[in-house]
Design an enzyme around this catalytic site. Structure first.
Site, mmCIF file in Angstrom:
data_model
loop_
_atom_site.group_PDB
_atom_site.id
_atom_site.type_symbol
_atom_site.label_atom_id
_atom_site.label_comp_id
_atom_site.label_asym_id
_atom_site.label_seq_id
_atom_site.Cartn_x
_atom_site.Cartn_y
_atom_site.Cartn_z
ATOM 1 N N ASP A 134 0.861 -1.187 0.000
ATOM 2 C CA ASP A 134 0.000 0.000 0.000
ATOM 3 C C ASP A 134 0.896 1.235 0.000
ATOM 4 O O ASP A 134 2.026 1.171 -0.494
ATOM 5 C CB ASP A 134 -0.953 -0.029 1.208
ATOM 6 C CG ASP A 134 -2.281 0.675 0.919
ATOM 7 O OD1 ASP A 134 -2.240 1.851 0.507
ATOM 8 O OD2 ASP A 134 -3.341 0.071 1.111
ATOM 9 N N GLY A 147 4.784 -0.363 -3.955
ATOM 10 C CA GLY A 147 3.781 0.286 -3.115
ATOM 11 C C GLY A 147 2.930 1.238 -3.909
ATOM 12 O O GLY A 147 2.954 1.269 -5.146
ATOM 13 N N HIS A 148 2.164 2.058 -3.186
ATOM 14 C CA HIS A 148 1.216 2.978 -3.812
ATOM 15 C C HIS A 148 1.668 4.430 -3.719
ATOM 16 O O HIS A 148 0.867 5.342 -3.901
ATOM 17 C CB HIS A 148 -0.172 2.818 -3.173
ATOM 18 C CG HIS A 148 -0.795 1.477 -3.415
ATOM 19 N ND1 HIS A 148 -2.032 1.127 -2.907
ATOM 20 C CD2 HIS A 148 -0.354 0.395 -4.107
ATOM 21 C CE1 HIS A 148 -2.320 -0.113 -3.276
ATOM 22 N NE2 HIS A 148 -1.319 -0.573 -3.997
ATOM 23 N N GLY A 149 2.941 4.648 -3.393
ATOM 24 C CA GLY A 149 3.475 5.999 -3.378
ATOM 25 C C GLY A 149 3.352 6.688 -2.034
ATOM 26 O O GLY A 149 3.176 6.057 -0.997
#
Length: 342
Positions: A165, A187-189
């Protein structure tokens, strides 16, 4: 407190509650701490926590050791990934929670495979996180590296984060956050939000993301708010950022919803203003490298793009900017070309 080298300790859910008499407290982790590998160990306990520090000021957590959340047992039953399973769980433990703590230092240790968020900072002031490594598989659900909420004066630097995430997520009522010299991926930054889901008043100020490298992440630098929210996000700086094969390098989404497009339009919104993107370089996997999807009711204002060079990950493709209700200006070379409203 010392966790000695050369030893592995199985630790069940545990809380360290203050306030404490000493002005400084050292927790040295040289060995390995592991969580129970079965969710059954949390029966009758707070399912969202594993190791908790609450109302402990002057705390230093340091060492060359490792904390292993052994999260696979949770990933296999969590609703976010297995919503079709009867009895799936919505909440899983966070490895390290710091609640209402001031003057905290967390450094050097390795944190792996959290059932959910790895490190939670809530209601804290003056927190320094440095030389940390956070690792979990890209497929692990809701495993944010570091989540910050209701906290002020948080410094994250020289840290490597790979998770399923957000590498770092920033919640409501936060200010004076500095994220510098961080490697993010998978991940999602780095995300501000999501904010305002319950229609609450949002207050997020002075967020700084500087010298951060994103490697094959889903998003790069993202701000996401719900339409029903109110309040503001302002004073945000993204500077000296590098993207490598990032799907959505720059994104503001004021129409955030659990199911894309399923939330009804409202006349409310969180005001996003004074956001600067400066010295942004790298490659985008998607065509829309800059996506500023701002609210019709409360548009984004005072957005600055200053020296942006984003190219497609695949040679021969193109990248573009997309803007809705976004007002701002450009300086230096900006590629793809900005699309601000006049």
């Amino acid at each position: 407190m010392l966790v000695p080298d050369g030893n592995t300790f199985l630790v069940h859910p545990m809380a360290f509650d203050g306030p404490c008499k000493p002005t400084t407290i050292s927790f040295m982790i040289s060995g390995i701490i592991i969580a129970p590998d079965s969710p059954e160990a949390w029966k009758g306990r707070n399912q969202g926590r594993w190791l908790i520090f609450k109302d402990v000021d002057g705390l230093s957590v340091d060492g060359t050791g490792m904390i292993d959340g052994r999260g696979k047992g949770w990933w296999d039953i969590i609703c976010a990934k297995h919503g079709h399973l009867p009895g799936c769980v919505k909440l899983a433990p966070t490895v390290l929670s710091f609640l209402q703590c001031n003057k905290v230092s967390l450094s050097n240790i390795l944190v792996v495979d959290s059932p959910q968020t790895h490190i939670l900072i809530t209601g804290c002031n003056n927190v320094v996180i440095r030389y940390l490594s956070v690792k979990s598989p890209e497929t692990s659900p809701n495993t944010d590296g570091i989540h910050i909420s209701s906290s002020h004066g948080v410094f994250i630097r020289n840290t490597n984060i790979g998770s399923g995430d957000d590498c770092v997520s920033i919640g409501d009522h936060t200010s004076d956050i500095y994220i510098t010299d961080v490697d993010c991926g998978p991940g999602h930054g780095v995300s501000i939000g999501s904010l305002g889901k319950s229609g609450n008043e949002v207050k997020v100020d002075n967020i700084n993301v500087i010298r951060v490298r994103f490697n094959k992440t889903t998003n790069g630098v993202r701000i996401k708010t719900w339409q029903v929210g109110r309040g503001h996000v302002r004073g945000v700086l993204y500077e000296d950022i590098n993207f490598m094969d990032v799907k959505n390098p720059i994104i503001i989404d004021q129409y955030y919803c659990n199911v894309r497009g399923a939330c009804e339009s409202t006349k409310t919104g969180v005001q996003i203003s004074d956001v600067r993107y400066a010295g942004i370089f790298g490659t985008s996997k998607s065509k829309v490298a800059i996506n500023l999807n701002c609210s019709q009711a409360v548009p984004c204002t005072d957005i600055l793009l200053d020296t942006i060079l984003l190219a497609p990950s695949t040679p021969g493709k193109e990248v573009i900017s997309s803007c809705n209700n976004a007002y701002g200006s450009s300086a230096g070379i900006v590629e793809p070309e900005s699309c601000f409203l006049e």
